[in-house]
Design an enzyme around this catalytic site. Sequence first.
Site, short mmCIF file in Angstrom:
data_model
loop_
_atom_site.label_atom_id
_atom_site.label_comp_id
_atom_site.label_asym_id
_atom_site.label_seq_id
_atom_site.Cartn_x
_atom_site.Cartn_y
_atom_site.Cartn_z
N THR A 67 -3.84 7.26 0.84
CA THR A 67 -4.05 5.95 0.22
C THR A 67 -3.36 4.81 0.96
O THR A 67 -3.67 3.64 0.72
CB THR A 67 -3.47 5.94 -1.21
OG1 THR A 67 -2.07 6.26 -1.11
CG2 THR A 67 -4.18 6.95 -2.11
N HIS A 98 2.13 -14.55 6.73
CA HIS A 98 3.05 -15.00 5.67
C HIS A 98 4.24 -14.07 5.43
O HIS A 98 5.32 -14.55 5.09
CB HIS A 98 2.28 -15.17 4.35
CG HIS A 98 1.42 -16.39 4.34
ND1 HIS A 98 0.81 -16.86 3.20
CD2 HIS A 98 1.06 -17.25 5.33
CE1 HIS A 98 0.11 -17.95 3.48
NE2 HIS A 98 0.24 -18.21 4.77
N HIS A 133 7.60 -19.84 5.23
CA HIS A 133 7.58 -18.39 5.01
C HIS A 133 8.85 -17.71 5.52
O HIS A 133 9.18 -16.62 5.08
CB HIS A 133 6.33 -17.79 5.66
CG HIS A 133 5.08 -18.39 5.12
ND1 HIS A 133 4.68 -18.19 3.81
CD2 HIS A 133 4.18 -19.23 5.66
CE1 HIS A 133 3.56 -18.88 3.59
NE2 HIS A 133 3.24 -19.53 4.70
C1 RB5 Z 1 -1.41 13.72 0.36
O1 RB5 Z 1 -2.24 14.56 -0.38
C2 RB5 Z 1 -1.39 12.34 -0.27
O2 RB5 Z 1 -0.61 12.35 -1.41
C3 RB5 Z 1 -0.90 11.31 0.71
O3 RB5 Z 1 -1.72 11.30 1.83
C4 RB5 Z 1 -0.86 9.86 0.23
O4 RB5 Z 1 -2.09 9.49 -0.31
C5 RB5 Z 1 0.27 9.50 -0.61
O5 RB5 Z 1 0.44 8.34 -1.02
#
Ligand code: RB5
Length: 150
Positions: A67, A98, A133
């Site tokens: 993520t 910024h 900034h």
């Molecule tokens: C791994 O499965 C996952 O948790 C990692 O890549 C990430 O998304 C964590 O924030």
Amino acid sequence: MKVVLGCDHGGLNIKNAVIEYLKDNNFEFIDFGCYTEDSVDYPEYAYKVATAVRDNGDTLGILCCGTGIGISMAANKVKGVRAAVCTNDFMAEMTRRHNNSNIICMGGRIIDEATAVKLADIFLNTEFEGDRHIRRVDMITAIEEGTFKL
Ligand code: RB5
């Protein structure tokens, strides 16, 4: 300017795409891994990249996990690091202009490879605006150092 990169298994695909872009554009870079899709722990790679950014001048970091969130949380625990999760062009540009971010974090399960390359390109080619900034980034540093006063 030098570039340091790291990822876990969830960000390997987009990190590899960014590395191809860095090679094509003659950037000097170090890839701290991981290098395979075997499951690894993202804080290890966050730490390697964040401390390299902290310890070397004129260095920007690129971190990728599933993520972008976990790896950014870990990187931001290193003093002097301002790691920003970015999912679109505007975020990649504004966090340099910024926030004077020194690491961009992206998610291989959130954006595709072409988008990751575009965001890295914007991030690496945008300068901090300074001006008002500076005061705000200094306030972030004061929070980090425990000297912040309201
Ligand atoms: C791994 O499965 C996952 O948790 C990692 O890549 C990430 O998304 C964590 O924030």
